[in-house]
Design a protein around this motif. Sequence first.
Motif, mmCIF file in Angstrom:
data_model
loop_
_atom_site.group_PDB
_atom_site.id
_atom_site.type_symbol
_atom_site.label_atom_id
_atom_site.label_comp_id
_atom_site.label_asym_id
_atom_site.label_seq_id
_atom_site.Cartn_x
_atom_site.Cartn_y
_atom_site.Cartn_z
ATOM 1 N N GLY A 144 -15.770 -0.768 12.145
ATOM 2 C CA GLY A 144 -15.224 -2.121 11.789
ATOM 3 C C GLY A 144 -15.052 -2.639 10.277
ATOM 4 N N TYR A 145 -14.534 -1.513 9.475
ATOM 5 C CA TYR A 145 -14.297 -1.786 8.230
ATOM 6 C C TYR A 145 -13.053 -1.381 7.742
ATOM 7 C CZ TYR A 145 -19.132 -2.796 7.340
ATOM 8 O OH TYR A 145 -20.418 -3.430 7.378
ATOM 9 N N ALA A 146 -11.911 -1.472 8.743
ATOM 10 C CA ALA A 146 -10.711 -1.331 8.409
ATOM 11 C C ALA A 146 -10.002 -2.124 7.324
ATOM 12 C CB ALA A 146 -9.831 -1.191 9.702
ATOM 13 N N PRO A 147 -9.132 -1.505 6.384
ATOM 14 C CA PRO A 147 -8.640 -2.043 5.379
ATOM 15 C C PRO A 147 -7.331 -3.125 5.643
ATOM 16 C CG PRO A 147 -8.119 0.130 4.924
ATOM 17 C CD PRO A 147 -9.080 0.132 6.090
ATOM 18 N N MET A 148 -7.302 -4.218 5.172
ATOM 19 C CA MET A 148 -5.899 -4.752 5.290
ATOM 20 C C MET A 148 -4.844 -4.312 4.368
ATOM 21 S SD MET A 148 -7.287 -8.783 5.492
ATOM 22 C CE MET A 148 -5.620 -9.534 6.087
ATOM 23 N N LEU A 149 -3.672 -4.010 5.172
ATOM 24 C CA LEU A 149 -2.748 -3.286 4.578
ATOM 25 C C LEU A 149 -1.454 -3.909 4.402
ATOM 26 C CD1 LEU A 149 -3.664 0.342 5.818
ATOM 27 C CD2 LEU A 149 -3.964 -0.487 3.536
ATOM 28 N N ASP A 150 -1.197 -4.995 5.458
ATOM 29 C CA ASP A 150 0.087 -5.625 5.485
ATOM 30 C C ASP A 150 0.379 -6.897 4.776
ATOM 31 O OD1 ASP A 150 1.350 -3.440 7.326
ATOM 32 O OD2 ASP A 150 -0.081 -4.010 8.807
ATOM 33 N N GLU A 151 -1.071 -7.297 4.494
ATOM 34 C CA GLU A 151 -0.995 -8.742 3.603
ATOM 35 C C GLU A 151 -2.168 -8.728 2.776
ATOM 36 O OE1 GLU A 151 -3.482 -11.799 6.644
ATOM 37 O OE2 GLU A 151 -1.455 -11.085 7.550
ATOM 38 N N CYS A 152 -1.845 -9.457 1.969
ATOM 39 C CA CYS A 152 -2.840 -9.906 0.816
ATOM 40 C C CYS A 152 -4.344 -10.177 1.311
ATOM 41 C CB CYS A 152 -2.544 -10.986 0.021
ATOM 42 S SG CYS A 152 -3.897 -11.131 -1.430
ATOM 43 N N ALA A 153 -5.282 -9.490 1.259
ATOM 44 C CA ALA A 153 -6.743 -9.723 1.666
ATOM 45 C C ALA A 153 -7.418 -10.818 1.324
ATOM 46 C CB ALA A 153 -7.472 -8.559 1.386
ATOM 47 N N ALA A 154 -6.927 -11.405 -0.023
ATOM 48 C CA ALA A 154 -7.262 -12.722 -0.473
ATOM 49 C C ALA A 154 -6.776 -13.902 -0.069
ATOM 50 C CB ALA A 154 -7.222 -12.421 -2.066
ATOM 51 N N CYS A 155 -5.353 -14.028 0.081
ATOM 52 C CA CYS A 155 -4.536 -15.301 0.280
ATOM 53 C C CYS A 155 -3.509 -14.999 1.251
ATOM 54 C CB CYS A 155 -3.720 -15.552 -0.976
ATOM 55 S SG CYS A 155 -2.334 -14.473 -1.371
ATOM 56 N N GLY A 156 -3.358 -13.800 1.992
ATOM 57 C CA GLY A 156 -2.616 -13.935 3.379
ATOM 58 C C GLY A 156 -1.026 -13.548 2.638
ATOM 59 N N ARG A 157 -0.670 -13.613 1.750
ATOM 60 C CA ARG A 157 0.764 -13.319 1.294
ATOM 61 C C ARG A 157 1.381 -11.850 1.863
ATOM 62 N NH1 ARG A 157 4.019 -15.251 -2.645
ATOM 63 N NH2 ARG A 157 5.586 -13.783 -3.692
ATOM 64 N N THR A 158 2.517 -11.838 2.535
ATOM 65 C CA THR A 158 2.699 -10.633 3.009
ATOM 66 C C THR A 158 4.002 -10.172 2.277
ATOM 67 O OG1 THR A 158 4.567 -11.966 4.204
ATOM 68 C CG2 THR A 158 2.280 -11.471 5.323
ATOM 69 N N GLU A 159 4.661 -10.911 1.171
ATOM 70 C CA GLU A 159 5.602 -10.285 0.384
ATOM 71 C C GLU A 159 5.297 -9.921 -0.877
ATOM 72 O OE1 GLU A 159 8.538 -13.433 0.386
ATOM 73 O OE2 GLU A 159 9.003 -13.318 2.641
ATOM 74 N N GLY A 160 6.117 -9.083 -1.404
ATOM 75 C CA GLY A 160 5.734 -8.638 -2.931
ATOM 76 C C GLY A 160 5.059 -7.257 -3.076
ATOM 77 N N GLY A 161 4.848 -7.017 -4.323
ATOM 78 C CA GLY A 161 4.104 -5.796 -4.531
ATOM 79 C C GLY A 161 2.714 -6.037 -4.315
ATOM 80 N N PHE A 162 2.040 -4.850 -3.982
ATOM 81 C CA PHE A 162 0.248 -4.893 -3.712
ATOM 82 C C PHE A 162 -0.475 -3.967 -4.610
ATOM 83 C CE2 PHE A 162 2.099 -6.502 0.250
ATOM 84 C CZ PHE A 162 1.513 -7.780 0.406
#
Length: 266
Positions: A144-162
């Motif tokens: 249950g500790y999979a990382p978020m990889l498709d959007e910003c884990a802090a704000c949910g932004r999906t575009e731009g660099g990470f």
Amino acid sequence: MLYRMEGIVIRGTDYGEGNKIITIFTPSHGKQGIVVKGARKPKSRYASLAQLFTYGDFSFYKSGNLGSLNAGEILESYRELRENLDRSAYAAYAAEMCDRVVGEEDASGYLFHQFKACLTALAEGKDPAIVIRIFEMKVVHAVGYAPMLDECAACGRTEGGFRFSAHLGGAICERCRHQDPGALELAPQTWKLLRIFSRIDLRQLGQIDVKPAIKAQLKTAMRRWMDHHLGMKLKSVHFLDQWEKLDELPLPVRRSPPGGQEEQSE
């Protein structure tokens, strides 16, 4: 009560005179501890069944914490893993991860089959550094500790660099990067592979060729993630890290496989 279940040996401990206690990882009952009487004796009929990484069909009596082997059959020996130190190092690391995250009597069917596929891939000679990174991803998903990889884990932004932040939960965008100054800057190929690793079933893994620099980034990202969220102090990690450093040496001084013969370059 007599139990019968398939399982893979993930740990073995000498017990008494000639006996062995093995821990098997099963798909339906988590971890099970079994005493294998006489397993260390030269003529033992169950010596091979009690070896590390063996996939077998185990029948055992159990009334307390430990079972006692009644009968068994080897389904897959994975001898290739024990005979090759390179493959053995990675397989031992995968086995120790399972030992640490799987509880007794926990149904862990998905992780069991991913672990078995991990051993199969290692035995077949697939790139162990990639196989083990994928399995690490399967472990963190399972607990249950999979990382978020498709959007910003802090704000949910999906575009731009990470960047990759174990502290904040995975990918973080440029706007949020100040929240974790130590977040990793990863190459686009590394991000692509992390996303693939998150979704792929190890049973469907084909051959994959990854540049050393990308493999190094994958290792750093996954190691930071697991250290932060799982905090496991695994005995096999130090040995594996030292072993991997040998890959950076020139061919003439690289490790030799068991038997003393040098590896041949093609």
